[in-house]
Write a protein that holds these residues in place. Sequence first.
Motif, PDB file in Angstrom:
ATOM      1  N   PHE A  87      85.341  85.132  73.265  1.00 58.49           N
ATOM      2  CA  PHE A  87      85.939  83.863  72.871  1.00 58.49           C
ATOM      3  C   PHE A  87      85.983  82.927  74.070  1.00 58.49           C
ATOM      4  O   PHE A  87      86.267  83.337  75.188  1.00 58.49           O
ATOM      5  CB  PHE A  87      87.362  84.078  72.338  1.00 58.49           C
ATOM      6  CG  PHE A  87      87.387  84.487  70.896  1.00 58.49           C
ATOM      7  CD1 PHE A  87      86.941  85.736  70.514  1.00 58.49           C
ATOM      8  CD2 PHE A  87      87.853  83.619  69.922  1.00 58.49           C
ATOM      9  CE1 PHE A  87      86.955  86.117  69.189  1.00 58.49           C
ATOM     10  CE2 PHE A  87      87.869  84.001  68.587  1.00 58.49           C
ATOM     11  CZ  PHE A  87      87.417  85.248  68.234  1.00 58.49           C
ATOM     12  N   ASN A 131      86.520  82.296  63.105  1.00 61.21           N
ATOM     13  CA  ASN A 131      87.317  81.493  64.012  1.00 61.21           C
ATOM     14  C   ASN A 131      86.663  81.297  65.371  1.00 61.21           C
ATOM     15  O   ASN A 131      87.116  80.491  66.164  1.00 61.21           O
ATOM     16  CB  ASN A 131      88.694  82.129  64.212  1.00 61.21           C
ATOM     17  CG  ASN A 131      89.593  81.902  63.026  1.00 61.21           C
ATOM     18  OD1 ASN A 131      89.565  80.832  62.429  1.00 61.21           O
ATOM     19  ND2 ASN A 131      90.359  82.907  62.654  1.00 61.21           N
ATOM     20  N   ASN A 132      85.638  82.070  65.641  1.00 61.07           N
ATOM     21  CA  ASN A 132      84.996  81.956  66.940  1.00 61.07           C
ATOM     22  C   ASN A 132      83.957  80.849  66.898  1.00 61.07           C
ATOM     23  O   ASN A 132      82.800  81.070  66.548  1.00 61.07           O
ATOM     24  CB  ASN A 132      84.352  83.294  67.293  1.00 61.07           C
ATOM     25  CG  ASN A 132      84.062  83.393  68.764  1.00 61.07           C
ATOM     26  OD1 ASN A 132      84.268  82.420  69.497  1.00 61.07           O
ATOM     27  ND2 ASN A 132      83.578  84.525  69.193  1.00 61.07           N
ATOM     28  N   SER A 133      84.366  79.633  67.240  1.00 59.75           N
ATOM     29  CA  SER A 133      83.449  78.503  67.063  1.00 59.75           C
ATOM     30  C   SER A 133      82.328  78.507  68.093  1.00 59.75           C
ATOM     31  O   SER A 133      81.220  78.096  67.812  1.00 59.75           O
ATOM     32  CB  SER A 133      84.234  77.197  67.135  1.00 59.75           C
ATOM     33  OG  SER A 133      85.030  77.191  68.283  1.00 59.75           O
ATOM     34  N   ASP A 141      91.002  79.332  69.386  1.00 58.28           N
ATOM     35  CA  ASP A 141      90.321  80.256  68.484  1.00 58.28           C
ATOM     36  C   ASP A 141      90.929  81.648  68.571  1.00 58.28           C
ATOM     37  O   ASP A 141      91.098  82.330  67.572  1.00 58.28           O
ATOM     38  CB  ASP A 141      88.836  80.332  68.839  1.00 58.28           C
ATOM     39  CG  ASP A 141      88.118  79.038  68.547  1.00 58.28           C
ATOM     40  OD1 ASP A 141      88.690  78.221  67.797  1.00 58.28           O
ATOM     41  OD2 ASP A 141      87.004  78.836  69.067  1.00 58.28           O
TER      42      ASP A 141
END
Lengths: 443, 416
Positions: free
Chosen positions: A339, A381-383, A344
């Motif tokens: 991450f 959620n890990n953009s 995030d």
Amino acid sequence: MSWVQSKFTDFVVQPSKKRKFERSHESSSSNDDKTSNKPLKNSNCAEDKPKWRPRVKSDLVVNSKKVGEVESWLVYCKTREQPSILLLTGNPGCGKLTTLKVLCSELKINLIEWLPQVAQRKYDPEGGEYCQSLSSIFEEFIVRATRYSNILNAMSKRIVAVKDIPNCYLRDPVTFHEFLNKYARVHQVHLAFILTDGTKVRSLFPDHVKQSLNVHSVVFNPITLKGVKDTLKRLFPNKCHSYVDGISASCNGDLRKAITSFEFASKTGKLPSKKSKSSKSENDDKRDFLDIFHGLGRILYSKREKGKLVHDPVAVGESFFTSPDLFIGMLHENYLHTFSSIHDVAKAGDCLSSAEVLLDDMKDSSRTLSLTIASCGVMTNNSAPIKKFQQMNKPRKVVNVVSEFRARFSDSNVFLDVATYGRQIPSYAQENNEWLSRINELK
Amino acid sequence: MSLWVDKYRPTSLQKLDFHLSQAQHLRNLVNQGDFPHLLFYGPSGAGKKTRIMALLRELYGQGVERLRMEQMTFTTPSNKKVDIMTVASNYHIEVNPSDAGIHDRIVVMELIKNSAQTHQLDTSGQREFKVILLTEVDRLSKDAQHALRRTMEKYVATCRIILCANSISQVIPAIKSRCLAIRVPAPSHQQIVAVLQNVCKKEGLSLPSELAEKIAQKSDRNVRRAILMCETCKVQQYPFTPDQNVMEPDWQIYLRETAKIILSEQSPKKLMDVRKRLYELLTHGIPTDIIFKGLLTELGKSCDMALKTKVAELAAKFEHQMHNGSKVIFHLEAFVASFMSLYLHYLEDSVGSSEPFLTLWGQHRRAEAVGAGASAVDASKDTKEAVTCRRPNACRPPPRAAMGKTHSWLNHGLCR
């Protein structure tokens, strides 16, 4: 006198029993001549592919080095009297038993195979009906198969292959070691064990057993992609080959599965010609074989194409249905590395926390839900994942170093206070040095 | 030589130092004859155990002080042996069932069955029941608590159960309703000072009142810790000086440093460091409620009131989840991550305003933030308990007028 059983006719395959023996160069008995006349073949064993079974060494697609290792062991057995054990390990369908069978038939060695069976009811004239335990059936089989030679081919060498070790030994490996010590130290006994599961191998054959019992172990690798492809093409020269790629890719080196699925596809007339269909079914098949690191990689380094996720997080999560604790534990231990933004992480951490709560519930539905929440939470959620190699760590087990001393006090808060300050008070510290000294300072 | 804590522990209800009217109630309870199951609860170091032991002495006389330690072994249905240390006299037995981990249910059931099936030897001169004392009931699994409920009723003729817990929010209502709940609140600072002076007088030492006050402040209103601190101070330096250094627990310092790390930088990498420190705390057996409370208190010092309520809400949420789940690190870390994210947003929002503004915030926040943050965890979980627990805080002066109306209202709402 039906309860008297002939010790010679017991090698017969009876339809009610699952127990079967293959003897390569003999017909075992008069009332079963239909099935046992053909060498290396079973009448009703669905998993065997007699047509495609390789007959000669050159047909084997197994790595020639491994074949050589097995062969040298067989030659060793043929020439020497010393007891010896061969341990073949490897993924299912990579040709362990097949290699053994082919080599035995070439070297004219008699291969007796133990096949799994259920504990059967027997009739005892004194005690009435009773059940013989699986381990005693197994012991009896080993004794008879190794000590008494068959009259029909008394001169040839014998090797006993055991593929399915009875479950009672898996539960309690010590009894298995006792069994080996009892039976495998006798002259002329040559046993070959075939195992697939790595953890079983370690518990059944730890190092000291291996050394003391002269165990040769050969590890088979999965069949190479090329090997699978070539075999399929050779076996089905007149079939559509566009499907071969898909099947060989999805079988993960399991040749047996490849052949079965190819045959199934050709029998049902589903051999497709279109590329699109084959690629889809390939994906479907592959899902079942996702190993844990592969799955973690897909989730942690979530791949996107045009803003869309390449892999379906739900599907990835579901493939670890059997071990959700391990998967979620691994995910939690390793997700931080990939991450880049703390916002995030907060979202993903929240999801993991909820997933962990659900995991405590033993219901199937909540376990699936838990997996889905965890994998979706981390993946979506890990953009901007950091795509850098990181070693995956096992989930850390929290070992409470002080729990054994805690029992001296009525509750843990008392313990905490006394442990903190007791150290500073010399008269107390001296008296209780044995346990106080074992509590380290916080680092 | 025993510690001062043990040496000067009041042995009878008459000798207690504080909560005297409650002691009178307990005495009446014993004399009245019909003795119910009891549930003592209150913060740690408030004197629950002291009161229970004094009560037992009132019930049975000197005999309860002859204690013996015994190791009991229970066998679970899966044939696993569970060893538990028990402390027993002829009249009572004390057990901490949470030592058995997930097998606590079997311990609770077997233990009560074993001791309840035998009657008192001589019922003429004494009570006809024995007492089973279970400590840390709030750490019992739900399973064990339900098992307890049934056994409690079944053996009521031969035994009474005294339960001891820090918070009753983790105790199921069925048990609460079967017991007479007795709350033992934490003593006030003045009461702690009085206790310290008393102990020092018995030891023949003179304790300056400034130092006593300082110890009381640092002890977190925990008498046990205060006396231990005092004894440590004596070891370090005697005669006492008023400005002497009072040792804080090492885990408290460790938690403060952890909070500093969290505040210094908000990134996944720092979170990794924090995770290592959390593991370190867990392996040292620091209870998770202390970790949560400690972190929240320290983090709260650098937040303004609006942020503080949000942080307290987060802590409450993750602590609740932690009680439902089994791996505490997941929830601790999720809390830290959420806090980091929230705090970073807060910092980014206030980047427009000048730097001095931020430091100014930091200064006056430190003054009043401590209690409110920590109590919020309790508040959202179990409002009633927190309300009584924090009462002495309510007299704290309101924060700076500049903080505005909402601020002081919030602070009061949490504390009262």
